[in-house]
Design a protein around this motif. Structure first.
Motif, short mmCIF file in Angstrom:
data_model
loop_
_atom_site.label_atom_id
_atom_site.label_comp_id
_atom_site.label_asym_id
_atom_site.label_seq_id
_atom_site.Cartn_x
_atom_site.Cartn_y
_atom_site.Cartn_z
N ASP A 56 0.82 -1.20 0.00
CA ASP A 56 0.00 0.00 0.00
C ASP A 56 0.86 1.26 0.00
O ASP A 56 2.07 1.22 0.27
CB ASP A 56 -0.91 0.02 1.24
CG ASP A 56 -2.04 -1.00 1.13
OD1 ASP A 56 -2.39 -1.37 -0.01
OD2 ASP A 56 -2.55 -1.42 2.18
N ARG A 57 0.23 2.38 -0.29
CA ARG A 57 0.90 3.68 -0.25
C ARG A 57 1.48 3.92 1.15
O ARG A 57 0.83 3.67 2.16
CB ARG A 57 -0.09 4.80 -0.58
CG ARG A 57 -0.63 4.79 -1.97
CD ARG A 57 -1.76 5.78 -2.16
NE ARG A 57 -1.37 7.14 -1.85
CZ ARG A 57 -1.72 7.78 -0.73
NH1 ARG A 57 -2.44 7.19 0.19
NH2 ARG A 57 -1.34 9.02 -0.54
N GLY A 58 2.73 4.40 1.17
CA GLY A 58 3.33 4.78 2.44
C GLY A 58 3.98 3.65 3.21
O GLY A 58 4.51 3.87 4.29
N LYS A 61 7.65 1.08 -0.26
CA LYS A 61 8.06 0.47 -1.53
C LYS A 61 9.26 1.18 -2.12
O LYS A 61 10.23 0.54 -2.54
CB LYS A 61 6.90 0.49 -2.53
CG LYS A 61 5.72 -0.39 -2.15
CD LYS A 61 4.70 -0.49 -3.26
CE LYS A 61 4.13 0.85 -3.67
NZ LYS A 61 3.42 1.52 -2.55
N THR A 62 9.20 2.51 -2.18
CA THR A 62 10.31 3.27 -2.77
C THR A 62 11.57 3.16 -1.92
O THR A 62 12.68 3.05 -2.44
CB THR A 62 9.89 4.74 -2.94
OG1 THR A 62 8.77 4.81 -3.82
CG2 THR A 62 11.04 5.56 -3.52
N SER A 86 6.33 7.46 -10.98
CA SER A 86 5.66 8.67 -10.50
C SER A 86 6.46 9.92 -10.84
O SER A 86 5.91 11.02 -10.87
CB SER A 86 5.43 8.59 -8.99
OG SER A 86 6.65 8.61 -8.28
N ASP A 111 6.15 2.02 -8.67
CA ASP A 111 4.85 2.61 -9.00
C ASP A 111 4.32 2.11 -10.34
O ASP A 111 3.80 2.88 -11.16
CB ASP A 111 4.91 4.14 -8.98
CG ASP A 111 4.79 4.70 -7.57
OD1 ASP A 111 4.10 4.07 -6.75
OD2 ASP A 111 5.38 5.76 -7.28
N THR A 144 1.02 -1.05 -6.10
CA THR A 144 0.12 -0.99 -4.96
C THR A 144 -0.89 -2.12 -4.95
O THR A 144 -1.65 -2.27 -3.98
CB THR A 144 -0.65 0.35 -4.95
OG1 THR A 144 -1.34 0.49 -6.21
CG2 THR A 144 0.29 1.53 -4.76
N ASN A 208 2.38 2.96 8.86
CA ASN A 208 3.31 2.99 7.72
C ASN A 208 4.35 4.08 7.89
O ASN A 208 4.16 5.04 8.63
CB ASN A 208 2.54 3.19 6.41
CG ASN A 208 1.81 4.51 6.36
OD1 ASN A 208 2.42 5.55 6.20
ND2 ASN A 208 0.49 4.49 6.50
N ASP A 254 -6.27 8.48 3.63
CA ASP A 254 -6.07 7.18 3.00
C ASP A 254 -7.39 6.60 2.52
O ASP A 254 -7.46 5.99 1.46
CB ASP A 254 -5.40 6.21 3.98
CG ASP A 254 -3.93 6.50 4.17
OD1 ASP A 254 -3.37 7.23 3.32
OD2 ASP A 254 -3.34 6.02 5.16
N THR A 258 -8.29 5.51 -1.28
CA THR A 258 -8.77 4.16 -1.56
C THR A 258 -10.09 4.20 -2.31
O THR A 258 -10.33 3.44 -3.27
CB THR A 258 -8.95 3.37 -0.26
OG1 THR A 258 -7.70 3.31 0.43
CG2 THR A 258 -9.41 1.95 -0.55
N TYR A 261 -9.53 5.07 -5.92
CA TYR A 261 -9.01 3.96 -6.70
C TYR A 261 -10.12 2.96 -7.02
O TYR A 261 -10.10 2.29 -8.01
CB TYR A 261 -7.88 3.25 -5.93
CG TYR A 261 -6.54 3.86 -6.18
CD1 TYR A 261 -5.80 3.51 -7.30
CD2 TYR A 261 -5.99 4.79 -5.29
CE1 TYR A 261 -4.56 4.07 -7.54
CE2 TYR A 261 -4.76 5.34 -5.52
CZ TYR A 261 -4.04 4.98 -6.64
OH TYR A 261 -2.81 5.54 -6.86
#
Length: 261
Positions: A56-58, A61-62, A86, A111, A144, A208, A254, A258, A261
């Protein structure tokens, strides 16, 4: 030790939470990350050619992509490119950034979900994967959501992405995972929280990394230049209120994302 150094050591350092320097896989040492770290080792050792990581975002991942880049280049000496969509996809509508990437030994694409509404990027990525397989190079995806949920219109691309082994980032619901995460964030900048606030952040704060960093930025002014042994109760209570408020606001944000999306 001189009095000046003693005084300096007794104060909190200013928080500077730019996490990009010195990123390593040691930042992900919790038990929940073990399957991912094992897969990364196989990738580094050439025993795995494709890997798809979902989070998920935050949830880092990066940050993990940068750590893998550093780990791979340091241990193999091979060429790696870390492509964060991104940062480039809107400036490169024709996916020219994907041309020739098969010259690299490992291609990291962060991303990936951003290609689902970009037909030229889907086609470019499809051909890149074919070239990577032909040259027996390696590719790592971060997204994501799983490949089959990306709503990619180019079905041949969706099929190829779905063939990569998939792992999911931990959600940090485990309290010990959150302790390790917060410790990692603070340690990188040599900054300490009062024990009471640290534990309150672990229990009541975001799960997160992005949310934790955001909350820390809000409480930073309360503790900057305060002595560790002279923290007013009022300051402690104010910090707790900020943690609760900002965590709540992040949860609302968040949920909005969501829903979109």
């Amino acid at each position: 030790m001189s009095k000046t150094l003693q005084d300096s050591a007794s104060n909190f350092d200013l928080i500077n939470l730019d996490l990009r320097p010195e990123i390593t896989l040691d930042d992900f040492r919790s038990a929940s990350f073990r399957p991912i770290l094992e897969a990364i080792t196989k990738l580094r050792d050439g025993k795995l050619h494709e890997l798809f990581i979902v989070g998920d975002r935050g949830f880092g991942k990066t940050h993990l992509a940068n750590a893998i880049y550093n780990e791979y280049t340091r241990h193999t000496g091979k060429m790696v490119i870390n492509l964060n969509l991104s940062e480039i996809i809107e400036q490169d509508p024709h996916a020219e950034s994907l041309v020739g990437l098969e010259l690299f030994d490992l291609i990291i694409i962060d991303d990936l979900q951003l290609v689902r509404h970009k037909q030229e990027w889907q086609e470019g990525l499809f051909h890149l994967i074919n070239r990577i397989r032909e040259h027996r190079k390696q590719i790592l995806y971060f997204a994501t959501m799983p490949a089959r949920e990306l709503q990619i219109s180019l079905l041949d691309l969706q099929t190829r992405l779905s063939l990569a082994p998939m792992l999911t980032l931990p959600d940090n619901n485990d309290v010990e995972d959150r302790r390790i995460l917060i410790n990692t964030i603070l340690k990188k900048k040599n900054w300490r929280l009062p024990a009471e606030i640290f534990e309150y952040l672990v229990i009541e704060g975001p799960h997160n990394a992005g949310g934790i960093i955001s909350v820390l930025e809000f409480i930073k002014p309360l503790f900057t230049k305060l002595s560790r042994v002279q923290i007013p109760k009022k300051t402690i209570n104010e910090a707790k209120e900020i943690i609760l408020r900002e965590t709540f606001m992040l949860e609302i944000a968040d949920n909005v994302v969501t829903t979109e999306y």
